[in-house]
Design a protein around this motif. Structure first.
Motif, PDB file in Angstrom:
ATOM      1  N   LYS A  16      33.859  28.231  12.456  1.00 22.75           N
ATOM      2  CA  LYS A  16      34.568  29.465  11.848  1.00 22.75           C
ATOM      3  C   LYS A  16      34.731  30.306  12.179  1.00 22.75           C
ATOM      4  O   LYS A  16      32.978  30.332  12.457  1.00 22.75           O
ATOM      5  CB  LYS A  16      34.477  29.495  10.505  1.00 22.75           C
ATOM      6  CG  LYS A  16      35.254  29.795   9.107  1.00 22.75           C
ATOM      7  CD  LYS A  16      35.016  30.438   7.360  1.00 22.75           C
ATOM      8  CE  LYS A  16      35.894  31.191   7.367  1.00 22.75           C
ATOM      9  NZ  LYS A  16      35.975  32.370   7.425  1.00 22.75           N
ATOM     10  N   GLY A 121      36.971  28.695  15.757  1.00 19.56           N
ATOM     11  CA  GLY A 121      37.774  30.001  15.307  1.00 19.56           C
ATOM     12  C   GLY A 121      38.021  30.988  15.686  1.00 19.56           C
ATOM     13  O   GLY A 121      36.488  31.734  15.851  1.00 19.56           O
ATOM     14  N   GLY A 124      37.740  37.500  12.288  1.00 13.52           N
ATOM     15  CA  GLY A 124      39.096  38.256  11.481  1.00 13.52           C
ATOM     16  C   GLY A 124      39.223  39.445  12.457  1.00 13.52           C
ATOM     17  O   GLY A 124      38.465  39.554  13.229  1.00 13.52           O
ATOM     18  N   LEU A 145      39.351  32.459  11.217  1.00 15.49           N
ATOM     19  CA  LEU A 145      39.960  31.579  11.214  1.00 15.49           C
ATOM     20  C   LEU A 145      38.406  30.553  11.384  1.00 15.49           C
ATOM     21  O   LEU A 145      37.916  30.125  12.047  1.00 15.49           O
ATOM     22  CB  LEU A 145      41.112  30.997  12.339  1.00 15.49           C
ATOM     23  CG  LEU A 145      42.444  31.761  12.634  1.00 15.49           C
ATOM     24  CD1 LEU A 145      43.390  32.171  14.004  1.00 15.49           C
ATOM     25  CD2 LEU A 145      43.150  32.115  11.099  1.00 15.49           C
ATOM     26  N   ASP A 368      49.331  35.723   2.820  1.00 12.94           N
ATOM     27  CA  ASP A 368      47.307  35.079   2.906  1.00 12.94           C
ATOM     28  C   ASP A 368      47.494  33.811   1.857  1.00 12.94           C
ATOM     29  O   ASP A 368      48.672  33.289   1.301  1.00 12.94           O
ATOM     30  CB  ASP A 368      46.180  35.802   2.715  1.00 12.94           C
ATOM     31  CG  ASP A 368      46.247  37.247   2.592  1.00 12.94           C
ATOM     32  OD1 ASP A 368      45.122  36.773   4.519  1.00 12.94           O
ATOM     33  OD2 ASP A 368      46.069  37.762   2.673  1.00 12.94           O
ATOM     34  N   GLN A 373      46.100  29.666   6.521  1.00 14.80           N
ATOM     35  CA  GLN A 373      45.015  29.311   7.651  1.00 14.80           C
ATOM     36  C   GLN A 373      44.639  28.379   8.373  1.00 14.80           C
ATOM     37  O   GLN A 373      44.500  28.813   9.977  1.00 14.80           O
ATOM     38  CB  GLN A 373      43.680  29.975   6.866  1.00 14.80           C
ATOM     39  CG  GLN A 373      42.662  30.234   7.125  1.00 14.80           C
ATOM     40  CD  GLN A 373      41.225  30.783   6.438  1.00 14.80           C
ATOM     41  OE1 GLN A 373      41.272  29.579   5.561  1.00 14.80           O
ATOM     42  NE2 GLN A 373      40.582  31.904   6.632  1.00 14.80           N
ATOM     43  N   ARG A 374      45.008  26.951   7.702  1.00 18.19           N
ATOM     44  CA  ARG A 374      44.853  26.078   9.097  1.00 18.19           C
ATOM     45  C   ARG A 374      45.774  25.806   9.347  1.00 18.19           C
ATOM     46  O   ARG A 374      45.572  25.700  11.000  1.00 18.19           O
ATOM     47  CB  ARG A 374      45.039  24.894   7.832  1.00 18.19           C
ATOM     48  CG  ARG A 374      43.105  24.725   6.978  1.00 18.19           C
ATOM     49  CD  ARG A 374      43.344  23.381   5.893  1.00 18.19           C
ATOM     50  NE  ARG A 374      44.529  23.238   5.210  1.00 18.19           N
ATOM     51  CZ  ARG A 374      44.310  23.315   4.004  1.00 18.19           C
ATOM     52  NH1 ARG A 374      43.424  23.431   3.781  1.00 18.19           N
ATOM     53  NH2 ARG A 374      45.908  23.514   3.139  1.00 18.19           N
ATOM     54  N   MET A 376      47.286  28.410  11.566  1.00 17.40           N
ATOM     55  CA  MET A 376      47.288  29.519  12.075  1.00 17.40           C
ATOM     56  C   MET A 376      46.138  28.879  13.030  1.00 17.40           C
ATOM     57  O   MET A 376      46.034  29.327  14.535  1.00 17.40           O
ATOM     58  CB  MET A 376      46.893  31.181  11.815  1.00 17.40           C
ATOM     59  CG  MET A 376      48.479  31.076  11.296  1.00 17.40           C
ATOM     60  SD  MET A 376      48.032  32.937  10.730  1.00 17.40           S
ATOM     61  CE  MET A 376      48.339  33.442  12.385  1.00 17.40           C
ATOM     62  N   ALA A 377      45.104  28.545  12.635  1.00 16.50           N
ATOM     63  CA  ALA A 377      44.137  27.888  13.782  1.00 16.50           C
ATOM     64  C   ALA A 377      44.382  26.785  14.769  1.00 16.50           C
ATOM     65  O   ALA A 377      43.824  26.265  15.444  1.00 16.50           O
ATOM     66  CB  ALA A 377      43.454  27.172  12.848  1.00 16.50           C
ATOM     67  N   TYR A 417      46.784  37.049   8.968  1.00 12.61           N
ATOM     68  CA  TYR A 417      45.880  37.006   9.554  1.00 12.61           C
ATOM     69  C   TYR A 417      45.917  37.673  10.964  1.00 12.61           C
ATOM     70  O   TYR A 417      45.726  39.028  10.257  1.00 12.61           O
ATOM     71  CB  TYR A 417      45.389  35.563   9.605  1.00 12.61           C
ATOM     72  CG  TYR A 417      44.641  34.130   8.762  1.00 12.61           C
ATOM     73  CD1 TYR A 417      44.159  34.423   7.931  1.00 12.61           C
ATOM     74  CD2 TYR A 417      46.463  34.079   7.574  1.00 12.61           C
ATOM     75  CE1 TYR A 417      43.759  34.026   6.429  1.00 12.61           C
ATOM     76  CE2 TYR A 417      46.013  33.494   6.399  1.00 12.61           C
ATOM     77  CZ  TYR A 417      44.782  33.557   6.366  1.00 12.61           C
ATOM     78  OH  TYR A 417      44.590  32.928   5.228  1.00 12.61           O
TER      79      TYR A 417
END
Length: 425
Positions: A16, A121, A124, A145, A368, A373-374, A376-377, A417
């Protein structure tokens, strides 16, 4: 003898990304130092690397999960967090990597080039990224991420120019021991050879090739009978097959029937093996009780247009002629097959039903949520199709409607993000 393992199923997970930092420069006699929060470090990758000292996938029997290190959080003074440590996964040369769900080929480790199987990932952003003339004190940063997680199947396919095939106890191991420095177990009973053996046949300066002794195949091998089914994959790459047939008659077998039975098993396993260039060798000719068996096999083979050699591996009779012909034949054949990747990642399934927080910080709308988040990864923002897919998922999720209900208007700045953009309907 250690067990020979040639398939394994493993899970890999990259690291991560670290979180960005919120920090402000404070120094005596320096007014309005401004934001100096550093970015989070990038998560470590999972990298496949060939190890020439490995000959099986035994290591993966005991360890099934490989996880790379997470990136460190950013700190003040614009210091970026340390990147996560890569996870190096060592595999034998010739390992084919498949997606566990689809069975498609991701890569073929037939060269010594490393391959990134799961990318870490991104870290940030720290608050230094969000400073503008109108937003001079950004009191926020972004989380890193998550990395990628995937399940793959490793499949070892030996890299050999020549494959020795035939029924058990026809003399394959003896022949390999005679023409190379390989020392396979040799005994006068069926299934002496339980694992594939490799040997380098050296004829003269600049003339050599790799030969594989494949455990004996029996009728029904392609359907899983005997040992043959487990090891037929190891002749997938072989450019030339040497088909050994016992012509001694000591076991009351018919060489022609044996020859056709093995060919049928190769065909059942895959049409590509049935059409592979082949040389036929009638072995144990020195102890043949009935020469008519040898002559019948020779006539049958030559009628099919295949070269035939009379052989006695134990006494070396005919071995030199067979090896010289093999080396000459290999010069005209294409190089060892490398399997081309055919894996096309399916769009990830993202559950967009979870909670999302939408709040205005200074003049920026911060959005957020775990599912965001998942999502955008899995987006490559340098690719148009990937960006279009990302936009479609956001619209279908109803996120834009929720944002507008919270007060987001055209021209407002939105931050997802590490992505900051001007909102447009």
């Amino acid at each position: 003898m250690p067990a020979f393992v040639d398939t394994a199923r493993i899970t890999v997970k990259s690291g991560k990304g670290g979180n960005g930092a919120v920090s402000f420069h404070r120094e005596k006699y320096v007014a309005a130092g401004g934001p100096d929060g550093g970015d989070g470090g990038r998560g470590g990758d999972v990298i496949l690397q060939v190890d020439d000292h490995m000959s099986t996938l035994m290591d993966f029997r005991y360890k099934r999960k490989y996880v790379a290190g997470n990136g460190m959080d950013g700190t003040g003074k614009r210091c970026t967090g340390k990147d996560g440590e890569d996870m190096i996964v060592k595999v034998p040369l010739g390992t084919v990597v498949r997606d566990a769900e689809s069975g498609q080929i991701i890569c073929d480790m037939s060269t010594r080039e490393p391959f990134v199987l799961a990318r870490g990932g991104n870290g940030g952003w720290g608050n230094k990224h969000f400073a503008t003339p109108t937003r001079q004190v950004p009191n926020f940063a972004k989380a890193g991420l998550p990395g990628q997680e995937r399940e793959v199947v490793l499949e070892l396919k030996l890299l050999a120019d020549v494959g020795l095939v035939g029924f058990p106890n026809v003399g394959k191991s003896t022949l390999l021991s005679v023409v190379s420095k390989a020392r396979p177990k040799i005994a006068d009973y069926h299934f002496t050879t339980l694992v594939p053996n490799l040997g380098v046949v050296y004829l003269e300066e600049g003339v050599s090739f790799v030969m594989a002794d494949i455990p004996g195949i029996i009728e029904g091998a392609a359907q899983g009978a005997g040992l043959g089914h487990d090891f037929l994959r190891h002749i997938d790459r072989c450019r030339l097959l040497i088909h050994l047939v016992d012509v001694s008659g000591r076991e009351g077998r018919d060489p022609v029937e044996d020859f056709e039975a093995i060919n049928e098993e190769l065909k059942q396993y895959g049409e590509h093996l049935a059409t592979r260039p082949m040389v036929v060798a009638g072995n144990k000719a020195d102890i043949a009780e009935d020469r008519s068996l040898l002559e019948a096999l020779k006539a049958h083979v030559e009628a099919k247009g295949l070269p035939f050699f009379e052989l006695s591996a134990a006494t070396h009779q005919g071995v030199d002629a067979l090896m010289k012909y093999t080396a000459q034949r290999l010069q005209d054949l294409p190089p060892i097959q490398v399997f081309e990747p055919d894996y096309v990642p399916a769009p990830p399934k993202v559950d967009t039903s979870g909670e999302v927080t939408i709040e205005k910080v200074d003049d920026v709308w911060m959005v957020d949520g775990p599912w965001l988040q998942r999502l955008m990864a899995n987006v490559n923002f340098g690719d148009v199709e990937s960006r279009n897919w990302f936009d479609r998922i956001l619209r279908e999720s109803g996120l834009f409607e929720r944002m507008e209900a919270q007060g987001v208007r055209d021209g407002d700045t939105v931050c997802l993000y590490n992505l900051e953009f001007e909102y447009r309907k």
